[in-house]
Design a protein around this motif. Structure first.
Motif, PDB file in Angstrom:
ATOM      1  N   UNK A 113       0.837  -1.204   0.000  1.00  0.00           N
ATOM      2  CA  UNK A 113       0.000   0.000   0.000  1.00  0.00           C
ATOM      3  C   UNK A 113       0.871   1.254   0.000  1.00  0.00           C
ATOM      4  N   UNK A 114       1.913   1.251   0.810  1.00  0.00           N
ATOM      5  CA  UNK A 114       2.804   2.412   0.873  1.00  0.00           C
ATOM      6  C   UNK A 114       3.545   2.590  -0.457  1.00  0.00           C
ATOM      7  N   UNK A 115       3.952   1.496  -1.074  1.00  0.00           N
ATOM      8  CA  UNK A 115       4.621   1.596  -2.379  1.00  0.00           C
ATOM      9  C   UNK A 115       3.696   2.219  -3.423  1.00  0.00           C
ATOM     10  N   UNK A 116       2.428   1.804  -3.436  1.00  0.00           N
ATOM     11  CA  UNK A 116       1.471   2.405  -4.374  1.00  0.00           C
ATOM     12  C   UNK A 116       1.263   3.889  -4.061  1.00  0.00           C
ATOM     13  N   UNK A 117       1.249   4.208  -2.770  1.00  0.00           N
ATOM     14  CA  UNK A 117       1.103   5.613  -2.371  1.00  0.00           C
ATOM     15  C   UNK A 117       2.302   6.435  -2.833  1.00  0.00           C
ATOM     16  N   UNK A 118       3.491   5.889  -2.685  1.00  0.00           N
ATOM     17  CA  UNK A 118       4.706   6.598  -3.093  1.00  0.00           C
ATOM     18  C   UNK A 118       4.736   6.839  -4.602  1.00  0.00           C
ATOM     19  N   UNK A 119       4.086   5.956  -5.357  1.00  0.00           N
ATOM     20  CA  UNK A 119       4.047   6.104  -6.810  1.00  0.00           C
ATOM     21  C   UNK A 119       2.798   6.840  -7.292  1.00  0.00           C
ATOM     22  N   UNK A 120       2.037   7.397  -6.362  1.00  0.00           N
ATOM     23  CA  UNK A 120       0.877   8.201  -6.723  1.00  0.00           C
ATOM     24  C   UNK A 120      -0.299   7.417  -7.257  1.00  0.00           C
ATOM     25  N   UNK A 121      -0.378   6.118  -6.944  1.00  0.00           N
ATOM     26  CA  UNK A 121      -1.463   5.281  -7.461  1.00  0.00           C
ATOM     27  C   UNK A 121      -2.721   5.355  -6.608  1.00  0.00           C
ATOM     28  N   UNK A 122      -2.578   5.796  -5.358  1.00  0.00           N
ATOM     29  CA  UNK A 122      -3.748   5.996  -4.496  1.00  0.00           C
ATOM     30  C   UNK A 122      -3.673   7.407  -3.928  1.00  0.00           C
ATOM     31  N   UNK A 123      -4.834   7.956  -3.582  1.00  0.00           N
ATOM     32  CA  UNK A 123      -4.912   9.330  -3.084  1.00  0.00           C
ATOM     33  C   UNK A 123      -4.865   9.408  -1.572  1.00  0.00           C
ATOM     34  N   UNK A 124      -5.219   8.323  -0.911  1.00  0.00           N
ATOM     35  CA  UNK A 124      -5.230   8.300   0.553  1.00  0.00           C
ATOM     36  C   UNK A 124      -5.112   6.851   1.003  1.00  0.00           C
ATOM     37  N   UNK A 125      -4.727   6.672   2.258  1.00  0.00           N
ATOM     38  CA  UNK A 125      -4.566   5.328   2.811  1.00  0.00           C
ATOM     39  C   UNK A 125      -5.251   5.232   4.165  1.00  0.00           C
TER      40      UNK A 125
END
Length: 362
Positions: A113-125
């Motif tokens: 999840x954090x990797x996707x967040x770092x790559x801008x794939x999700x807007x919030x976690x």
């Protein structure tokens, strides 16, 4: 981030947490309501097998529960539940018990999840609860989601902020033994937390001129030095420097009288010196509506205000209200921050609202 983004296009990542705890049950109960998917695109990082096991236990196996299995959040589809499979070889779920396999799923879900967040794939976690003692078998330095995310996003300082409709409470120190709190306080550290809270309240909660209350450390806020000197030597100086920066911060207030007299209702944010000083009144006042928010990182993260709850796991007793609130808080903060940053980009040249966040130690 664009303010024109439609609700259903806002991608909210959800790390399932420990599959032996109530995380899977919260996911099932929340997304059993199909209307939830009208507000955002959910991306759950976890175990499909765990979800199916809990569906049978909770007698949801006869109900339709549509989902798509994806590799990462870039493949997520609006209008349905998207699941990033983090444990394809998971053999068993030990309901209500800490286990190495349960922690392994939690670790992998958070990592992806954090990797996707770092790559801008999700807007919030939104992070569901983990068991720190078993999680540390996979991440030995792990002391909590707040610290993990701060490290992942490379920030020197952050603020653990508890949020509800009634109040917002931030912490100067997070997960420290009580005997270590005093020696971890400094004027610089308290001042930085005040500045973080002020900035967060403006950009994430749309408070144009936030009013912040700062609590004391000792009984009666030190009683003019008779019961400890931290208030006079550290906290008051930080409040004074914050005021010189144009921040409306007042205190230090004796915590018991402050909450007992309902003075918290007058403030946009409250800064407590340590974990239980802030969280005990927060949980008493907010109940199941409380949300944990991480301020000071360049990404929106929330979590429900409770733990893995092994004692009620699999018994259909888990209340999803805090989880739902965490989701909607994340969406609201994402929108507020987007609007704030857009307005800041369009501000007149020469306007400066940034502060230097110095080292914590003086």
């Amino acid at each position: 981030m664009s303010t024109t983004k439609r609700n259903t296009n806002i991608k909210v990542g959800i790390s399932m947490g420990d599959v032996n705890g109530i995380g899977p049950e919260l996911v099932l109960k929340t997304f059993d309501d199909s209307r939830m998917k009208n507000h955002f695109t959910p991306v759950v990082y976890g175990s499909v097998r765990a979800l199916n096991i809990y569906r049978k236990i909770l007698h949801q196996n006869k109900q339709k529960f549509h989902y798509s299995i994806i590799q990462n959040a870039s493949q997520a589809q609006g209008g349905r539940l998207n699941i990033v499979e983090c444990a394809p070889k998971l053999e068993r779920v030990e309901i209500g018990k800490p286990s190495k396999s349960g922690a392994e799923v939690a670790h992998q879900a958070l990592k992806l999840a954090v990797e996707d967040a770092q790559h801008g794939m999700i807007d919030a976690l939104v992070t569901l609860p983990v068991d720190k003692s078993t999680f540390q078998q996979h991440e030995s330095s792990f002391s909590g989601h707040t610290e993990y995310l701060a490290k992942a996003f490379g920030v020197n300082d952050n603020l653990m902020l508890m949020v509800s409709e009634e109040l917002r409470v931030g912490l100067v120190t997070n997960h420290l033994p009580l005997k270590e709190v005093s020696r971890n306080l400094s004027k610089t550290r308290v001042l930085n937390k005040i500045k973080l809270m002020h900035q967060c309240l403006q950009q994430d909660f749309s408070c144009a001129k936030p009013l912040i209350a700062v609590l004391g450390l000792n009984p009666h806020a030190g009683d003019n030095g008779l019961i400890g000197g931290e208030e006079q030597q550290i906290i008051s100086g930080a409040i004074q420097e914050a005021s010189e920066l144009g921040i409306m911060a007042t205190g230090p207030y004796p915590p018991d009288g402050f909450f007992g007299s309902l003075s918290y209702r007058k403030f946009d944010g409250i800064l407590a010196m340590y974990h239980d000083q802030g969280l005990i009144p927060f949980k008493l006042i907010s109940g199941y509506r409380g949300v944990n928010f991480t301020a000071g990182i360049p990404f929106v993260r929330t979590s429900p205000d409770h733990g893995v709850a092994y004692d009620i796991t699999g018994k259909d007793l888990a209340d999803p209200e805090s989880f739902r609130q965490a989701i909607f808080t994340a969406i609201d903060v994402f929108k507020s921050r987007s609007e704030y940053l857009e307005a800041k980009e369009n501000a007149l040249p020469g306007m400066n609202t940034e502060w230097d966040f110095g080292d914590e130690e003086e």
